[in-house]
Design a protein around this motif. Structure first.
Motif, short mmCIF file in Angstrom:
data_model
loop_
_atom_site.label_atom_id
_atom_site.label_comp_id
_atom_site.label_asym_id
_atom_site.label_seq_id
_atom_site.Cartn_x
_atom_site.Cartn_y
_atom_site.Cartn_z
N ALA A 40 1.10 -1.22 0.28
CA ALA A 40 -0.27 -0.04 -0.09
C ALA A 40 1.23 1.29 -0.07
N VAL A 41 2.11 0.74 0.56
CA VAL A 41 2.96 2.24 0.80
C VAL A 41 4.02 2.28 -1.06
N VAL A 42 4.50 1.78 -1.30
CA VAL A 42 5.39 1.33 -2.88
C VAL A 42 4.49 2.33 -3.50
N ILE A 43 5.37 3.23 -4.60
CA ILE A 43 4.74 3.62 -5.59
C ILE A 43 4.64 2.80 -6.37
N ASN A 44 3.85 2.76 -7.00
CA ASN A 44 3.35 1.98 -8.18
C ASN A 44 3.59 2.48 -9.63
N ASP A 45 4.21 2.32 -10.40
CA ASP A 45 4.86 3.20 -11.37
C ASP A 45 5.25 1.92 -12.71
N LYS A 46 4.10 1.74 -13.87
CA LYS A 46 4.61 0.92 -15.29
C LYS A 46 5.97 1.55 -15.35
N HIS A 47 6.74 1.87 -15.85
CA HIS A 47 7.50 2.73 -16.22
C HIS A 47 8.71 1.38 -14.65
N CYS A 48 8.60 1.57 -13.70
CA CYS A 48 9.33 1.25 -12.57
C CYS A 48 9.42 -0.61 -12.43
N ARG A 74 15.17 -9.13 -19.48
CA ARG A 74 14.20 -9.58 -20.49
C ARG A 74 13.01 -10.23 -20.03
N ILE A 75 12.59 -9.58 -19.14
CA ILE A 75 10.80 -9.29 -18.75
C ILE A 75 10.64 -7.98 -18.67
N VAL A 76 11.24 -6.84 -17.78
CA VAL A 76 11.22 -5.72 -17.84
C VAL A 76 11.03 -4.98 -19.76
N ILE A 77 11.75 -5.18 -19.59
CA ILE A 77 11.76 -5.21 -21.57
C ILE A 77 11.94 -6.35 -22.55
N PRO A 78 10.28 -6.37 -22.86
CA PRO A 78 10.35 -7.61 -23.79
C PRO A 78 10.03 -7.69 -24.79
N PRO A 79 10.12 -8.49 -26.16
CA PRO A 79 10.66 -8.38 -27.42
C PRO A 79 9.64 -7.18 -27.82
N ASP A 80 8.49 -6.67 -27.86
CA ASP A 80 7.58 -6.39 -28.55
C ASP A 80 7.95 -4.28 -27.74
N THR A 82 5.04 -5.59 -19.04
CA THR A 82 4.20 -6.05 -20.34
C THR A 82 4.51 -7.13 -20.72
N CYS A 83 5.06 -7.97 -19.68
CA CYS A 83 5.90 -9.64 -20.07
C CYS A 83 4.80 -10.68 -19.73
N LYS A 84 4.43 -10.91 -20.36
CA LYS A 84 2.85 -12.18 -20.08
C LYS A 84 3.34 -13.11 -19.97
N GLU A 85 4.92 -13.76 -19.97
CA GLU A 85 5.29 -15.36 -19.63
C GLU A 85 5.21 -15.33 -18.11
N SER A 86 5.07 -16.38 -17.53
CA SER A 86 5.22 -16.98 -16.18
C SER A 86 6.60 -17.76 -15.73
N THR A 87 7.62 -17.92 -17.06
CA THR A 87 8.94 -18.84 -16.86
C THR A 87 10.16 -18.03 -18.19
N VAL A 88 10.83 -17.24 -17.77
CA VAL A 88 11.14 -16.54 -18.65
C VAL A 88 13.01 -16.48 -17.82
N GLY A 89 13.54 -17.33 -18.76
CA GLY A 89 14.75 -17.70 -18.80
C GLY A 89 15.38 -18.52 -16.99
N PHE A 90 15.85 -18.34 -15.86
CA PHE A 90 15.18 -18.81 -14.63
C PHE A 90 14.59 -18.38 -13.57
N TYR A 91 13.74 -17.69 -13.92
CA TYR A 91 12.81 -16.35 -13.06
C TYR A 91 11.01 -17.32 -13.74
N ASN A 92 10.61 -17.95 -12.47
CA ASN A 92 9.16 -18.31 -12.74
C ASN A 92 8.76 -17.61 -12.18
N LEU A 93 7.49 -17.17 -12.10
CA LEU A 93 6.30 -16.37 -11.78
C LEU A 93 5.79 -17.16 -10.38
#
Length: 211
Positions: free
Chosen positions: A99-107, A154-160, A172-183
């Motif tokens: 509730a206290v962290v600023i939610n900015d779509k660019h961050c 790869r997640i925060v700057i997806p191909p498109d 904007t990344c919609k993948e649940s697995t990217v490299g060694f990251y898991n959602l």
């Protein structure tokens, strides 16, 4: 390592290639060892002062090797419960500040969670590093952190991301697995499902996280 691409609603990835730190000397409860930093602290700056320090592995295991060891010594069920409990620690920690962290779509935020595991395989949160160190002391360190940086981008700057139709946000990344990251947390989709994924105590049945 934990990557948060959105706070409200939460969207969180957990990185598989973290590492465990170990003391260079075996711990014991003897009173005369109460001031022996080598059995209490895992910091490299301290550990490397010991004659027992190994500069090849730096007193570290990858999480993958640690998980394999636990499964062989404690069993699959105990190992899986440990990681579910760690995921729950991540979830509750982020909910406490949501509730206290600023939610900015660019961050985005990439945190380093320090967790102590006791002799019953219970995890205890020590601290959350907002600026996790990316310095390296061993070759495996370098491999882990180079992959971490690459997969994060790869997640925060997806191909498109560069296309005119892109929303240009870090979420904007919609993948649940990217490299060694898991959602591990996706509140937007959980909210769409309503209570279908929860039991009568409000616990999410799909992820076993407290919600």
């Amino acid at each position: 390592y934990v990557l948060v691409t959105n706070y409200r609603p939460l969207r969180v990835y957990m990185y598989e290639l973290g590492f465990c730190r170990f003391c260079v000397e075996k711990y014991n409860n003897d009173f005369e060892n109460k001031d022996n930093m080598f059995i209490h602290l895992t910091n490299v700056a301290i550990a490397k002062q010991s004659s027992n320090y190994n500069d090849k592995h730096g007193g570290k295991w990858t999480l993958k090797n640690f998980s394999f060891y636990l499964e062989q010594t404690w069993g699959k069920a105990a190992n899986e419960k440990l990681w579910e409990d760690i995921n729950s620690i991540v979830y509750v920690s982020l909910k406490a500040t949501q509730a206290v962290v600023i939610n900015d779509k660019h961050c985005f935020e990439m945190y380093g969670f320090d967790v102590l595991i006791d002799d019953t395989l219970k995890p205890w949160l020590i601290e959350v590093n907002a600026s996790a160190s990316l310095t390296t002391t061993t070759e495996i360190d370098r491999q882990i952190k180079m992959n971490l940086i690459n997969d994060t981008f790869r997640i925060v700057i997806p191909p498109d991301w560069g296309e005119d139709s892109s929303k240009k946000g870090t979420n904007t990344c919609k993948e649940s697995t990217v490299g060694f990251y898991n959602l591990i947390i996706d509140e937007a989709n959980d909210n769409k499902m309503g209570d279908k994924n929860k039991d009568n105590k409000g616990i999410n049945k799909k992820t076993n996280l407290w919600k």
